[in-house]
Every structure is written in C-alpha cells, then in structure tokens.
Design a protein around this motif. Structure first.
Motif, PDB file in Angstrom:
ATOM      1  N   ILE B  12       0.820  -1.200   0.000  1.00 20.84           N
ATOM      2  CA  ILE B  12       0.000   0.000   0.000  1.00 20.84           C
ATOM      3  C   ILE B  12       0.863   1.264   0.000  1.00 20.84           C
ATOM      4  O   ILE B  12       0.365   2.354  -0.253  1.00 20.84           O
ATOM      5  CB  ILE B  12      -1.020  -0.058   1.167  1.00 20.84           C
ATOM      6  N   LEU B  28     -16.497   0.087  -5.017  1.00 19.97           N
ATOM      7  CA  LEU B  28     -17.123  -1.015  -4.271  1.00 19.97           C
ATOM      8  C   LEU B  28     -18.153  -0.467  -3.283  1.00 19.97           C
ATOM      9  O   LEU B  28     -19.230  -1.041  -3.117  1.00 19.97           O
ATOM     10  CB  LEU B  28     -16.071  -1.864  -3.555  1.00 19.97           C
ATOM     11  N   MET B  31     -21.167   0.472  -5.221  1.00 24.51           N
ATOM     12  CA  MET B  31     -21.949  -0.728  -5.535  1.00 24.51           C
ATOM     13  C   MET B  31     -22.785  -1.162  -4.329  1.00 24.51           C
ATOM     14  O   MET B  31     -23.957  -1.512  -4.467  1.00 24.51           O
ATOM     15  CB  MET B  31     -21.008  -1.854  -5.964  1.00 24.51           C
ATOM     16  N   PHE B  91     -12.414  -4.631 -10.453  1.00 26.58           N
ATOM     17  CA  PHE B  91     -11.604  -4.893  -9.272  1.00 26.58           C
ATOM     18  C   PHE B  91     -10.539  -5.949  -9.578  1.00 26.58           C
ATOM     19  O   PHE B  91      -9.357  -5.767  -9.279  1.00 26.58           O
ATOM     20  CB  PHE B  91     -12.455  -5.344  -8.081  1.00 26.58           C
TER      21      PHE B  91
ATOM     22  N   PRO C  89     -17.915  -7.637  -2.239  1.00 30.13           N
ATOM     23  CA  PRO C  89     -17.306  -6.406  -1.699  1.00 30.13           C
ATOM     24  C   PRO C  89     -16.446  -6.674  -0.468  1.00 30.13           C
ATOM     25  O   PRO C  89     -15.397  -6.052  -0.297  1.00 30.13           O
ATOM     26  CB  PRO C  89     -18.505  -5.535  -1.331  1.00 30.13           C
ATOM     27  N   PHE C  91     -14.656  -9.309   0.037  1.00 32.44           N
ATOM     28  CA  PHE C  91     -13.381  -9.816  -0.452  1.00 32.44           C
ATOM     29  C   PHE C  91     -12.506  -8.674  -0.962  1.00 32.44           C
ATOM     30  O   PHE C  91     -11.336  -8.559  -0.598  1.00 32.44           O
ATOM     31  CB  PHE C  91     -13.568 -10.857  -1.567  1.00 32.44           C
ATOM     32  N   GLY C  92     -13.075  -7.811  -1.806  1.00 29.73           N
ATOM     33  CA  GLY C  92     -12.288  -6.728  -2.396  1.00 29.73           C
ATOM     34  C   GLY C  92     -11.798  -5.740  -1.358  1.00 29.73           C
ATOM     35  O   GLY C  92     -10.596  -5.447  -1.267  1.00 29.73           O
ATOM     36  N   ILE C  93     -12.731  -5.229  -0.562  1.00 25.41           N
ATOM     37  CA  ILE C  93     -12.364  -4.227   0.445  1.00 25.41           C
ATOM     38  C   ILE C  93     -11.499  -4.862   1.532  1.00 25.41           C
ATOM     39  O   ILE C  93     -10.532  -4.265   1.997  1.00 25.41           O
ATOM     40  CB  ILE C  93     -13.638  -3.570   1.024  1.00 25.41           C
ATOM     41  N   LEU C  95      -9.399  -7.348   1.213  1.00 26.27           N
ATOM     42  CA  LEU C  95      -8.045  -7.561   0.699  1.00 26.27           C
ATOM     43  C   LEU C  95      -7.240  -6.271   0.804  1.00 26.27           C
ATOM     44  O   LEU C  95      -6.097  -6.264   1.292  1.00 26.27           O
ATOM     45  CB  LEU C  95      -8.114  -8.033  -0.756  1.00 26.27           C
ATOM     46  N   LEU C  96      -7.846  -5.157   0.377  1.00 25.79           N
ATOM     47  CA  LEU C  96      -7.159  -3.860   0.466  1.00 25.79           C
ATOM     48  C   LEU C  96      -6.880  -3.506   1.927  1.00 25.79           C
ATOM     49  O   LEU C  96      -5.802  -3.006   2.267  1.00 25.79           O
ATOM     50  CB  LEU C  96      -8.011  -2.772  -0.196  1.00 25.79           C
TER      51      LEU C  96
END
Lengths: 159, 159, 159
Positions: B12, B28, B31, B91, C89, C91-93, C95-96
């Motif tokens: 990051i 996200l 969404m 994504f 979402p 999973f995506g958020i 992971l970040l």
C-alpha cells in the motif's frame, strides 16, 4: 524511478502469480463478453428491460411491446450470472492460492483446467449442448476452485 | 512489531497500489449503496420478495399483496446487477494491472475514468436519463477495463 | 527454488494476510455452497430454467411442465445473489484492508464478525427465520465492510 517500478512489479515477476494473472484476466474477459452477447440478443430479438431503451423503436404502445423477455436473452443472462457465481470465487480463491506458494506445475494445472471448463460451459449454455455437458463443465470448474480453497486453508489457517 | 507492520504495508506504500485501493474502495462502496437504494424502494413502494418481510404490514391475504414486483425496485436491482457485472471485473483486472507495474499517470487515468463512468451510469440508470447516456457510460467503463486487461496480458502472459 | 518459494509465500506469512486468507476462503466457499442448495431444490422440486435440463424427465409437453419457478428454488437463488452483493465487496475491500497494515486484533475482529454474520444470514434466509433476523445479520456484515472501507480510504487515499 527504476527502484519503484521494480518494487511494484515484484509480485508479477513471480511465475505462479504471472500464470494466475494470465488465466484470471482471460476468464474475467470471457465473463465480460457475456454482456455483449446479452446486448446482441436484446437488439436482434427486440427484447428490452428499460422503457428508455425502446424509445428509438417507436412511441407509446408501439415501443412498450418491446419491453419483454426473450428466451435467448434470458439464456445469455443465466450464463452471465453463472459466470459471476463461479468465476468470481475462482478469482478470489485463486488469488489467495497463488500467494500461498504452490508449485508452478500444480498451479498451472488448476488454472488451465478451470479456464477450459468455463469456456466449455459457456458453449454448452449458449448452443445449447444436451446435458450433462453444461453440468459436467460446471462441476469441473467448481471442483478446481474447491481444491484451491482446501490448499489455501491448509496453508493459511489462522482463525 | 514495527518491522512486521512495515512489511504488511509494503504494497500500500506503492503509489499505483494506493491509487487502486482508493478508487476500488470508492466503486465497491458505490456498488454496496445500491442495496440501500433497493431497500428504500422496497419499503416506500411496499414491494417485497419474501413473505417474512411483509409480516409487520398485516396478516394472511393482507400481507400477501405486498409480495410483488415494482418498477422502481426492479430498476434499482438491475442497476445493482450491472454493477456486479462491471465493477467486479474492474476490481479483479485492476488489481492485476496495479501489480503489473504501470506508470502512475496511466494508472490514474484508467481508475479515474472508470470511477467517473460508473457514477454517471448509476445516475443515468436511476433517474433515468434518456439513452444513450446509460449506454455510453457503461461502454466507457467497459473499454477502460478491457484496456487494463490488455496491459495485464501483455505483461504477465504465461499460459 | 527455495528462494523463489520464500518470495511467493511472503504475503501469506504475514499474520493479518493469513487471517484474511482464512476467512475469505471460508465465506467464498460458503457462497459457492449456495449453488448446491439451489441445485438440490431444482432437482427435488423439479423446477428448472433450461429445456435441456428436463430432457431426462420426459418428452415434449411432459418435460415442459418442469420449466417453472418454485418458491424454495427462488429463495435459495435470492440468498445466493445476496451473497454475491455482500461477500464480493467484503473480499475486495477486505483484501485492500489486509494490505493496509491494520492491527491483527482489529483485523480478526472485522473478519470474524463478518463471517459469523453471513453464516447467520444464510440460516435466516433458508429456514426462514422471522425478521429482523435476516435484516440484522445482513446489516452487521454490511457495517463491517464499510468500517474496513473507511480504514482503507484513510490509509491509501490518493485520488
């Protein structure tokens, strides 16, 4: 500048990750193509979901008759949803798997079988081929994703 | 402790990845907001999908009449599904792209155009704006994702 | 060989990332199980979406009657779609968030509450439990994901 670039490409220089990036991009692009197939059927079958999409086809009641479902459109949409239900978990679990340090040969086997199975699944859905073509191609992709999930949980297990 | 933290924030700290994290989190979250919009229309239009959701509105036949579809609810749901079909590939492909070492300026261009296009798409869908507003905003986001997929495959290609 | 393996497992050796990989794999597998539940109801209720799926049940009109919707099938499908709308979402958020260097205790709290909430949500949907069981379990998972998104944007913000 160079140092920064090197750091940022560190992951993608790993062979397993490169393989994952390749197959993941292929299946995600395949999934996206379902949008174009649905749009093609919507336009050729004149079957739309939104009133504003039929405005160019006529006015009032004349346009309203195009707000309908069509078997080919619905089939493409089911194929697209099935991709979301299967390719998205493949991406998530596959990414974790690729970062868990598997052997390259084993990773390639998983990624290749999954990608082949999902391309077959799309053909089986759209043609459509008689069952169990679609069922089997779905099951193979499903089993591959489970196999990777098992591998991730064995490596990373930390509750 | 500090060393561990540093290692975990390594990705990051990369500027391209920071930009991806920012825009990916924004789209996200956008969404996810579709769920609230659908819930808002379900409650104000009294149009539900599950019998247990209508229990507070009355008993028996009185509650049953709220098990119905409503144009505004269905429109919000179509917008949400379209987000799943487009933001999820963004994504996945965007993450691989961010890890493939693109120039920051090029990455920012991709992420910004996609994010703007998808916010416009939601407005075009919910208002609704006359076509081709929705079609164009969809197409721009779609093209951006393809451009990133091409870049990933060019960099990572390993079959 | 060893050096390459070590590099590739670098991320998964990070405790926060290991925790994320574990819980993400669990909820993604849970989401995938919805396919089996839908298939179970399709077969036991004899309610299919594709003509080719009913071929083994009879010919012509006899098979056509199985092309229908069934309340249990539709309920399982709604649960599956809700998982896509919420677990993807996460999973995506997530992971970040895992890559943004949070404290392990804080990360575990987020991942555990989300996972528990989504398992409860599936039970609440399939049984079905009276509301607000399903609404609350949905809301808890939703709030956890927003909390992680806030944390990602605070750390990574680069527009």
């Amino acid at each position: 500048r160079r140092g920064e670039m090197a750091k940022s490409t560190q992951l993608i220089n790993n062979e397993v990750f490169q393989a994952f990036a390749t197959y993941a991009a292929i299946v995600l692009v395949k999934m996206m193509l379902m949008s174009l197939i649905t749009a093609y059927f919507r336009i050729t079958r004149k079957a739309f979901a939104n009133p504003e999409d039929t405005a160019s086809l006529g006015k009032g009641e004349n346009a309203k008759k195009y707000l309908r479902t069509d078997p080919d459109v619905e089939r493409a949409r089911r194929g697209h949803l099935n991709d979301l239900e299967n390719i998205v978990p493949f991406f998530g679990i596959g990414l974790l798997y690729a970062l868990s340090g598997p052997e390259l040969s084993s990773a390639l086997l998983h990624f290749r079988i999954f990608t082949g199975a999902r391309i077959l699944h799309t053909f089986a859905y759209l043609v459509p081929l008689p069952q169990p073509s679609r069922g089997l191609s779905w099951g193979v992709g499903y089993a591959v994703t489970f196999s990777m999930a098992y591998s991730v949980l064995k490596t990373a297990w930390l509750l």
